[in-house]
Design a protein around this motif. Structure first.
Motif, PDB file in Angstrom:
ATOM      1  N   ARG A   1       0.861  -1.177   0.000  1.00 12.81           N
ATOM      2  CA  ARG A   1       0.000   0.000   0.000  1.00 12.81           C
ATOM      3  C   ARG A   1       0.897   1.226   0.000  1.00 12.81           C
ATOM      4  N   PRO A   2       0.397   2.341  -0.497  1.00 11.43           N
ATOM      5  CA  PRO A   2       1.229   3.561  -0.531  1.00 11.43           C
ATOM      6  C   PRO A   2       1.581   4.048   0.875  1.00 11.43           C
ATOM      7  N   ILE A   3       2.709   4.692   0.955  1.00 17.17           N
ATOM      8  CA  ILE A   3       3.091   5.399   2.176  1.00 17.17           C
ATOM      9  C   ILE A   3       2.542   6.809   2.034  1.00 17.17           C
ATOM     10  N   LEU A   4       1.682   7.200   2.968  1.00 15.90           N
ATOM     11  CA  LEU A   4       1.052   8.516   2.945  1.00 15.90           C
ATOM     12  C   LEU A   4       1.909   9.513   3.702  1.00 15.90           C
ATOM     13  N   VAL A   5       2.208  10.633   3.042  1.00 20.04           N
ATOM     14  CA  VAL A   5       3.021  11.684   3.654  1.00 20.04           C
ATOM     15  C   VAL A   5       2.252  13.004   3.600  1.00 20.04           C
ATOM     16  N   PRO A   6       1.650  13.418   4.716  1.00 19.81           N
ATOM     17  CA  PRO A   6       1.000  14.732   4.743  1.00 19.81           C
ATOM     18  C   PRO A   6       2.075  15.822   4.773  1.00 19.81           C
ATOM     19  N   VAL A   7       1.890  16.868   3.984  1.00 14.66           N
ATOM     20  CA  VAL A   7       2.866  17.963   3.939  1.00 14.66           C
ATOM     21  C   VAL A   7       2.170  19.305   4.112  1.00 14.66           C
ATOM     22  N   ASP A   8       2.914  20.238   4.731  1.00 16.30           N
ATOM     23  CA  ASP A   8       2.420  21.610   4.880  1.00 16.30           C
ATOM     24  C   ASP A   8       3.401  22.606   4.255  1.00 16.30           C
ATOM     25  N   PHE A   9       4.320  22.103   3.438  1.00 17.66           N
ATOM     26  CA  PHE A   9       5.313  22.875   2.684  1.00 17.66           C
ATOM     27  C   PHE A   9       6.452  23.409   3.553  1.00 17.66           C
ATOM     28  N   SER A  10       6.531  22.986   4.805  1.00 14.66           N
ATOM     29  CA  SER A  10       7.605  23.420   5.698  1.00 14.66           C
ATOM     30  C   SER A  10       8.845  22.558   5.482  1.00 14.66           C
ATOM     31  N   VAL A  11       9.968  22.987   6.076  1.00 15.45           N
ATOM     32  CA  VAL A  11      11.185  22.178   6.010  1.00 15.45           C
ATOM     33  C   VAL A  11      10.968  20.854   6.740  1.00 15.45           C
ATOM     34  N   TYR A  12      10.098  20.846   7.734  1.00  9.76           N
ATOM     35  CA  TYR A  12       9.822  19.619   8.474  1.00  9.76           C
ATOM     36  C   TYR A  12       9.064  18.620   7.599  1.00  9.76           C
ATOM     37  N   SER A  13       8.127  19.115   6.815  1.00 11.32           N
ATOM     38  CA  SER A  13       7.409  18.184   5.944  1.00 11.32           C
ATOM     39  C   SER A  13       8.308  17.718   4.800  1.00 11.32           C
ATOM     40  N   GLU A  14       9.259  18.542   4.382  1.00  9.45           N
ATOM     41  CA  GLU A  14      10.229  18.092   3.376  1.00  9.45           C
ATOM     42  C   GLU A  14      11.070  16.953   3.953  1.00  9.45           C
ATOM     43  N   ALA A  15      11.500  17.101   5.194  1.00  8.17           N
ATOM     44  CA  ALA A  15      12.285  16.047   5.849  1.00  8.17           C
ATOM     45  C   ALA A  15      11.459  14.765   5.977  1.00  8.17           C
ATOM     46  N   ALA A  16      10.192  14.889   6.337  1.00 11.58           N
ATOM     47  CA  ALA A  16       9.314  13.724   6.443  1.00 11.58           C
ATOM     48  C   ALA A  16       9.133  13.058   5.079  1.00 11.58           C
TER      49      ALA A  16
ATOM     50  N   ALA B   1      -3.483  26.381  -3.312  1.00 10.20           N
ATOM     51  CA  ALA B   1      -2.868  25.251  -2.616  1.00 10.20           C
ATOM     52  C   ALA B   1      -2.339  24.221  -3.610  1.00 10.20           C
ATOM     53  N   ALA B   2      -3.066  23.970  -4.690  1.00 10.54           N
ATOM     54  CA  ALA B   2      -2.606  23.021  -5.715  1.00 10.54           C
ATOM     55  C   ALA B   2      -1.308  23.511  -6.346  1.00 10.54           C
ATOM     56  N   ASP B   3      -1.235  24.803  -6.641  1.00 13.54           N
ATOM     57  CA  ASP B   3      -0.001  25.380  -7.190  1.00 13.54           C
ATOM     58  C   ASP B   3       1.140  25.258  -6.182  1.00 13.54           C
ATOM     59  N   MET B   4       0.843  25.501  -4.909  1.00 14.74           N
ATOM     60  CA  MET B   4       1.869  25.401  -3.867  1.00 14.74           C
ATOM     61  C   MET B   4       2.371  23.969  -3.731  1.00 14.74           C
ATOM     62  N   LEU B   5       1.473  23.000  -3.828  1.00 17.66           N
ATOM     63  CA  LEU B   5       1.866  21.593  -3.743  1.00 17.66           C
ATOM     64  C   LEU B   5       2.741  21.217  -4.932  1.00 17.66           C
ATOM     65  N   ASP B   6       2.351  21.641  -6.121  1.00 18.24           N
ATOM     66  CA  ASP B   6       3.161  21.368  -7.319  1.00 18.24           C
ATOM     67  C   ASP B   6       4.556  21.973  -7.182  1.00 18.24           C
ATOM     68  N   GLU B   7       4.620  23.208  -6.725  1.00 15.17           N
ATOM     69  CA  GLU B   7       5.904  23.902  -6.560  1.00 15.17           C
ATOM     70  C   GLU B   7       6.757  23.220  -5.488  1.00 15.17           C
ATOM     71  N   PHE B   8       6.147  22.829  -4.382  1.00 16.06           N
ATOM     72  CA  PHE B   8       6.849  22.132  -3.306  1.00 16.06           C
ATOM     73  C   PHE B   8       7.470  20.838  -3.842  1.00 16.06           C
ATOM     74  N   MET B   9       6.670  20.049  -4.563  1.00 17.10           N
ATOM     75  CA  MET B   9       7.175  18.785  -5.099  1.00 17.10           C
ATOM     76  C   MET B   9       8.286  19.019  -6.124  1.00 17.10           C
ATOM     77  N   LEU B  10       8.141  20.024  -6.945  1.00 11.46           N
ATOM     78  CA  LEU B  10       9.173  20.350  -7.932  1.00 11.46           C
ATOM     79  C   LEU B  10      10.495  20.694  -7.250  1.00 11.46           C
ATOM     80  N   GLU B  11      10.422  21.527  -6.223  1.00  6.01           N
ATOM     81  CA  GLU B  11      11.629  21.935  -5.499  1.00  6.01           C
ATOM     82  C   GLU B  11      12.293  20.758  -4.793  1.00  6.01           C
ATOM     83  N   VAL B  12      11.491  19.895  -4.162  1.00  8.44           N
ATOM     84  CA  VAL B  12      12.054  18.735  -3.470  1.00  8.44           C
ATOM     85  C   VAL B  12      12.695  17.780  -4.483  1.00  8.44           C
ATOM     86  N   ARG B  13      12.033  17.576  -5.610  1.00  8.59           N
ATOM     87  CA  ARG B  13      12.603  16.704  -6.648  1.00  8.59           C
ATOM     88  C   ARG B  13      13.924  17.260  -7.171  1.00  8.59           C
TER      89      ARG B  13
END
Length: 114
Positions: free
Chosen positions: A8-23, A70-82
């Motif tokens: 099953r997928p691993i679910l990772v809730p994020v709030d765009f903080s450095v802590y959620s990036e670490a998680a 929020a959708a734009d922020m999530l896309d941007e967050f994922m792009l930056e982490v990648r």
């Protein structure tokens, strides 16, 4: 686990903080080790009495729906982490999920659903 069974997928809730990036990075490493997919969730906290719009910085009096911003922020967050962590190949295939509501409730509901 039998070969025909899928993780099953691993679910990772994020709030765009450095802590959620670490998680997210920790979850990506774990998912890679066990062969599980990643699901990245952001919950738009809808307070009910708060208007569902954000004023967009730098644009005079432009309002956008809360979910759209929020959708734009999530896309941007994922792009930056990648970009910052190209060694985590499974981030490319991570499913992004966006829901509205009280975060604790929506995280638990999403975890049960997936």
């Amino acid at each position: 686990m039998a070969a025909h069974e899928k993780h099953r997928p691993i679910l990772v809730p994020v709030d765009f903080s450095v802590y959620s990036e670490a998680a997210l990075l920790c979850a990506a490493e774990l998912a890679e080790l066990i062969g599980a997919p990643l699901a990245v969730l952001h919950v738009v906290h809808d307070l009910g009495e708060a208007p569902g719009y954000y004023a967009v910085k730098g644009r005079k009096k432009q309002l956008r729906r809360l979910e759209d911003v929020a959708a734009d922020m999530l896309d941007e967050f994922m792009l930056e982490v990648r970009k910052a962590h190209p060694e985590r190949h499974n981030l490319e295939n991570a499913e992004s999920l966006l829901v509205v509501g009280l975060p604790v409730n929506r995280i638990l509901e999403t975890a049960e659903k997936i």
